[in-house]
Design a protein around this motif. Structure first.
Motif, PDB file in Angstrom:
ATOM      1  N   LEU A  37      13.370 -17.557  -7.492  1.00 44.86           N
ATOM      2  CA  LEU A  37      12.027 -17.682  -8.062  1.00 44.86           C
ATOM      3  C   LEU A  37      11.957 -18.901  -8.988  1.00 44.86           C
ATOM      4  N   PRO A  38      10.752 -19.353  -9.324  1.00 43.91           N
ATOM      5  CA  PRO A  38      10.621 -20.468 -10.269  1.00 43.91           C
ATOM      6  C   PRO A  38      11.217 -20.104 -11.635  1.00 43.91           C
ATOM      7  N   PRO A  39      11.537 -21.106 -12.438  1.00 49.59           N
ATOM      8  CA  PRO A  39      12.225 -20.815 -13.704  1.00 49.59           C
ATOM      9  C   PRO A  39      11.366 -20.023 -14.683  1.00 49.59           C
ATOM     10  N   PRO A  40      11.952 -19.047 -15.358  1.00 51.91           N
ATOM     11  CA  PRO A  40      11.218 -18.280 -16.366  1.00 51.91           C
ATOM     12  C   PRO A  40      11.209 -18.993 -17.726  1.00 51.91           C
ATOM     13  N   ILE A  41      10.500 -18.412 -18.672  1.00 48.12           N
ATOM     14  CA  ILE A  41      10.451 -18.961 -20.039  1.00 48.12           C
ATOM     15  C   ILE A  41      11.773 -18.667 -20.748  1.00 48.12           C
ATOM     16  N   LYS A  42      12.202 -19.620 -21.531  1.00 41.25           N
ATOM     17  CA  LYS A  42      13.466 -19.462 -22.255  1.00 41.25           C
ATOM     18  C   LYS A  42      13.248 -18.544 -23.456  1.00 41.25           C
ATOM     19  N   THR A 102       4.581 -14.029 -11.223  1.00 42.05           N
ATOM     20  CA  THR A 102       5.452 -14.877 -10.434  1.00 42.05           C
ATOM     21  C   THR A 102       6.676 -14.134  -9.919  1.00 42.05           C
ATOM     22  N   THR A 139       9.832 -10.170 -15.444  1.00 41.62           N
ATOM     23  CA  THR A 139      10.786 -11.155 -15.947  1.00 41.62           C
ATOM     24  C   THR A 139      10.147 -12.535 -16.030  1.00 41.62           C
ATOM     25  N   HIS A 140       9.132 -12.764 -15.237  1.00 39.66           N
ATOM     26  CA  HIS A 140       8.490 -14.072 -15.181  1.00 39.66           C
ATOM     27  C   HIS A 140       7.042 -13.981 -15.674  1.00 39.66           C
ATOM     28  N   ASP A 141       6.308 -15.058 -15.478  1.00 38.25           N
ATOM     29  CA  ASP A 141       4.916 -15.141 -15.923  1.00 38.25           C
ATOM     30  C   ASP A 141       4.072 -14.012 -15.354  1.00 38.25           C
ATOM     31  N   ASP A 180      18.303  -9.037  -7.078  1.00 33.81           N
ATOM     32  CA  ASP A 180      18.913 -10.190  -7.758  1.00 33.81           C
ATOM     33  C   ASP A 180      18.808 -11.455  -6.918  1.00 33.81           C
ATOM     34  N   ILE A 211      15.323 -12.812  -7.305  1.00 33.30           N
ATOM     35  CA  ILE A 211      15.101 -13.459  -8.612  1.00 33.30           C
ATOM     36  C   ILE A 211      15.741 -14.840  -8.634  1.00 33.30           C
ATOM     37  N   ALA A 212      16.907 -14.956  -8.000  1.00 29.42           N
ATOM     38  CA  ALA A 212      17.611 -16.235  -8.011  1.00 29.42           C
ATOM     39  C   ALA A 212      16.823 -17.333  -7.315  1.00 29.42           C
ATOM     40  N   ARG A 249      29.688 -10.639  -2.405  1.00 24.03           N
ATOM     41  CA  ARG A 249      28.286 -10.354  -2.692  1.00 24.03           C
ATOM     42  C   ARG A 249      27.426 -10.443  -1.452  1.00 24.03           C
ATOM     43  N   ALA A 308       3.297 -15.439 -20.423  1.00 22.11           N
ATOM     44  CA  ALA A 308       4.264 -16.116 -19.567  1.00 22.11           C
ATOM     45  C   ALA A 308       5.678 -15.598 -19.771  1.00 22.11           C
TER      46      ALA A 308
END
Lengths: 726, 260
Positions: free
Chosen positions: A715-720, A345, A327-329, A709, A712-713, A28, A296
């Motif tokens: 970035l801060p955590p997204p909403i579940k 975000t 994908t995020h807020d 990708d 994205i790896a 990768r 969010a």
């Protein structure tokens, strides 16, 4: 034609960054050499670089200006960018960030003045001409969470941490504090003016206050329900409010509700539960017939005012369309007359045109997603095969790997020497780097922040490199918008933000100021792009809107000015030997201008007469870099974020009927077919997102990619979210 | 009693007992200071008496009785006056000391302050420099340019210009802030940042990890890929170390046994 037939090599070695990880991780992240053979243009060895670990910072605020059709975007690191929506969404200006300036609010005021406010409690006005900060003023209310300009654009409201709402008068050259409104108990997180200018709504924690502007007192306090689907949740934060002219206040909050309030009575009229998570932003169109909210979860909802039944005059707000482009807020949304704009975000700026508002169904009606800055963050030393990567607060210098292996077209070659991380140069102070450059010989590095200019001398002794700062930079070299070294690394060209261009001669470990080109009388526009001819005689400089100026470096005089074009310049380069200036504009037009003759070349005239291919004009990322092949003067190499192109001026131009993007050539291609399909534009879309591509020598290309990708790896955590079947 | 005492000090015709009671502390102190080993048998032994009489300490019992009213009162009064005087003197001294110190401080402050010319410059600078600085800079640059052209002809001019350049740079090279305000501002900013962090990513916000998020797509893909971050190097460090140590010991033991 670039032939294709690519493959990965299994024994590729890891880049030093990923050396701790397992073997298929290498596949990768490694940096293999790729070999690409093209039938007509000879073959290129391509360094495919994926170790530029760049992560754009998230978008915090978005402000749209209707008059100039421009969009201001602020990011979490304090950077503010200006996009020109009528010039093909080009990012024409930017203000570098600052560690302590976390921007929380952004707004335009009368006369296209841009203000921002942030957690350091200061209101900042930006100078859009000179590209610097005009002034910063403390509001004395602690961190500022929200700001709103009055409908007339002459007053500014700021909502502070201590619960105060402060009114400022906008004077022609500053802002002046006028008065405080009734102080609230907790921080003011959102503000909105009634379009008539008589009332304002202020969102706080658990309640919304409505103020009368004249008296400055709160006339209503509307409590928001904390309950979330029957469960008492934490405090309910009002992330955004919007005041409509009929007196309705729309609020969005952390419980996922969009609520409509009557400001006259202070009662809740309607409640929409749109998300399981926070609804973080709201923007209303000027006609007040539609608005947009961002959540969010990354969803953007479009609400429209539609009549209850056909033929009835009674109208109500209906949630019409959800869009999931993030994908995020989604921290910020804006509503232009024809499009919904959102940013968050996940660092994408998404412009989604509304089909019912678009009159002509052309390519402008397509969705735009802007992720990468429209300027170069990478410079390259061809001689030493070095790449200099620019980050917000540091620079990285890498030595490219090398190989002795040879192979067929499409083979991946094993590295005999890995890419090497030579240098990690951190900036002093809290300011972000504006621009950086490495000299072609690899022995000088220059970079600039908003207040200081740094020049370093690098010396290589076998495996060691030593870095020495050139001290005592002159006072006029305080900040640069663009830095460029001449081809022989003997001269340094600096475009300062006063609009002047400085020429500096570099000696061994020292420097001498040679000359300064002053800006044209009456203009304060600063230059953002520079290009120097390989023989060092000509210097081309371009600002954001006026034409390109060409200077004679020998006589130190202005040689000529290329006529201004409607669209801003995105890339500039001067061809070797012929001294043709190639200019790319944000509408994908490419011009070739002969500097010695002071006129457009014949080729440029023909292509303007015939016009570019329609697919070429529909490309949505600007051309960010142009270079030339030393041995083939007829070739122009250029790239944007999703393609790399070689224009062969000797071949016929494509018309709208021919295929622009060359299909994969069959192995045994007959000459007849080839001749029929051959045209001047050879486009390769293998490398993407492509941040930089340049020719190292006649046979070697370097391509710097940044896969999404990988961003994205980090970035801060997204909403579940629960997905069925996972 | 308490009310009476001041009157006693003013008027001489009053009870001696009162006077005696009035200043036992000071006398006792003095006595203790002078003659430590003496047993203080009498009601009050005046230090003056001690000085005059020297060793005739044993006659105390009778002699004071005759003297009491005239001399003791006078003595007491004198004593009082003396004490008052010393107190006054002390006060005056202290006052003077304070005065001197204050003067010193003022002088020091003056010494610390920049010269008046610089101060004036600083106070006038904010309004003027901002407006004029681009122009000034341009001037400087222009002059520099001229300088380059007529290089070597006049060295005096160059010196002036250099000074000008420095002064321009000087004004902009620093920013004066009161540290107290800055601390307050920083703490507020930190609090604000913590608030927003807690709102967005704190407990109860239902966040997932990036890895889990990326794996959602991967689970539905026809071609499965590796997780974006599938190895945590920090995991089980203690056990790894233990295993390493155990392996080393085991090797040593094996070697020993094989030798035997």
């Amino acid at each position: 034609m670039l032939a294709v037939g690519w493959g990965w090599l299994t024994d590729a070695r890891p880049s030093p960054v990923a050396s701790q990880l397992k073997s298929f991780w290498f596949c990768r992240r490694h940096q293999p050499h790729r070999r690409c053979r093209s039938l007509r243009m000879g073959e290129f060895k391509v360094h495919r670089v994926r170790f530029f670990n760049y992560v754009p910072s998230g978008i915090r605020c978005v402000a749209y200006n209707n008059q100039s059709n421009r969009l201001a975007v602020s990011r979490t690191d304090g950077t503010v960018e200006i996009y020109n929506l009528s010039a093909n969404y080009f990012q024409e200006k930017f203000f570098p960030g600052h560690e302590s300036r976390a921007t929380e609010a952004l707004c335009w005021a009368k006369g296209q003045r841009l203000f921002s406010a942030g957690l350091n409690g200061e209101i900042i006005e930006y100078d859009l001409q000179a590209l610097n900060i005009k002034y910063a003023m403390d509001a004395f209310g602690g961190p500022i969470w929200s700001m709103a300009a009055s409908p007339s654009g002459s007053q500014l409201l700021a909502g502070c941490e201590d619960g105060s709402v402060k009114l400022f008068q906008i004077t022609p050259d500053k802002i002046q504090f006028e008065r405080n409104f009734d102080r609230q108990k907790s921080r003011i997180l959102s503000l909105s003016w009634r379009p008539s200018g008589t009332h304002i709504a202020a969102g706080s924690i658990d309640y919304i206050s409505v103020f009368d502007v004249k008296s400055g007192s709160a006339i209503h306090k509307m409590l928001v329900d904390r309950q979330y689907m029957g469960v008492s949740k934490r405090k309910c934060i009002i992330w955004g409010v919007a005041f409509l002219s009929d007196g309705t206040v729309i609020s969005v909050d952390s419980a996922g509700k969009v609520q409509f309030w009557d400001s006259a009575t202070g009662t809740l009229v309607k409640n929409h539960l749109v998300a399981n998570a926070d609804v973080q932003s709201i923007a209303v169109s000027d006609q007040e017939d539609s608005f947009v909210v961002g959540t969010a979860e990354g969803t953007v909802f479009h609400f429209q005012l539609v009549s209850v039944t056909s033929n009835s005059s009674e109208k109500q707000w209906v949630r019409t369309k959800p869009f999931q482009h993030h994908t995020h807020d989604v921290r910020a949304v804006a509503h232009s007359p024809t499009a919904l704009i959102s940013g968050g975000t996940d660092t994408h700026l998404v412009i989604r045109p509304l089909m019912e508002k678009v009159e002509v169904k052309n390519y402008d009606a397509a969705l735009r997603k802007i992720t990468f800055p429209h300027r170069r963050l990478i410079s390259c030393s061809k001689k030493k095969q070095l790449l200099l990567f620019q980050f917000a607060h540091h620079l990285e210098l890498w030595q490219l790997g090398s190989t002795v292996a040879t192979g067929k077209n499409g083979d991946t070659l094993p590295l005999s020497k890995d890419a090497d991380h030579l240098l990690h140069l951190k900036t002093k102070g809290p300011e972000n780097i504006i621009c950086s450059c490495i000299s072609p010989c690899g022995s000088w590095i220059a970079y600039s922040t908003a207040s200081r200019f740094f020049l370093y001398r690098l010396s290589y002794e076998r495996d060691n490199i030593s870095l020495q700062r050139v001290s005592k930079m002159p006072a006029f070299l305080r900040s640069a918008l663009q830095i460029l070294f001449s081809e022989d690394s003997a001269k340094l060209f600096v475009a300062s933000n006063q609009g002047s261009l400085h020429i500096i001669r570099l000696l061994e470990g020292s420097f001498k100021h040679l000359h300064t080109f002053q800006p044209q009388s009456g203009t304060v526009e600063s230059m953002c792009l520079l290009a120097v001819s390989p023989d060092g005689n000509w210097l081309a400089a371009s600002g954001t809107s006026a034409g390109v100026h060409v200077y004679n470096v020998k006589n130190l005089k202005l040689h000529c000015t290329v006529p201004a074009y409607n669209f801003p310049v995105t890339a500039l380069a001067i061809a070797p030997s012929t001294n043709n200036l190639v200019i790319a504009h944000s509408d994908q037009q490419v011009f070739e201008y002969s500097i010695p003759d002071k006129q457009y070349t014949e080729w440029s005239r023909t292509i303007q007469k015939q016009g570019f291919h329609h697919l070429w004009l529909q490309r949505d990322t600007p051309i960010t870099h142009i270079s030339f092949h030393l041995k083939r003067p007829m070739h122009i190499l250029l790239h944007d974020a999703y393609m790399f192109c070689i224009i062969d001026k000797s071949l016929p131009l494509p018309n709208d009927k021919t295929l622009l993007y060359n299909p994969l050539p069959p192995k045994n291609e007959s000459d007849v077919i080839r001749r029929r399909t051959a045209h001047a534009f050879k486009i390769s879309k293998i490398y993407k997102p492509l941040l930089f591509m340049d020719l190292l020598d006649e046979r070697t290309l370097v391509a710097v990619e940044r896969p999404l990708d990988d961003i994205i790896a980090q970035l801060p955590p997204p909403i579940k979210k629960k997905k069925f079947g996972t | 009693m308490v009310q009476l005492r001041p009157r006693v000090s003013r008027t001489p015709a009053s009870a001696s007992a009162m006077v005696d009671e009035g200043q036992p502390a000071s006398e006792e102190e003095a006595e203790h200071g002078l003659l430590l080993g003496q047993p203080s048998s009498g009601a009050a032994a005046e230090p003056l008496q001690d000085d005059e009489e020297g060793d005739s300490e044993f006659d105390e019992d009778e002699a004071p009785e005759e003297l009491t009213f005239a001399s003791a009162q006078a003595e007491a009064r004198e004593e009082e006056r003396r004490v008052r005087e010393t107190v006054r003197r002390d006060k005056a001294l202290l006052k003077e000391k304070r005065k001197r110190r204050e003067e010193l401080f003022i002088e020091q402050k003056k010494r610390k302050l920049l010269p008046d010319t610089v101060l004036e410059k600083l106070t006038t600078a904010p309004q003027t420099t901002i407006k004029k600085s681009p122009g000034k800079l341009k001037e400087v640059i222009l002059q520099k340019k001229n300088e380059e052209c007529e290089k070597g002809s006049d060295s005096k001019k160059t010196k002036e210009k250099v000074q000008k350049v420095q002064s321009v740079g000087h004004n902009k090279s620093y920013l004066a802030v009161r540290l107290k305000d800055q601390d307050l501002r920083d703490s507020r900013q930190e609090a604000a940042k913590a608030f927003i962090q807690n709102c967005l990513y704190g407990p109860g916000t239902n966040r997932t990890t990036v890895n889990k998020f990326l794996s959602l797509d991967n689970k539905r893909l026809p071609v499965k890929k590796a997780a974006a971050q599938f190895l945590n190097n920090a995991w089980g460090t203690q056990r790894k170390q233990n295993a390493k140590r155990f392996k080393r010991r085991w090797m040593v033991r094996r070697m020993k046994t094989s030798k035997k």
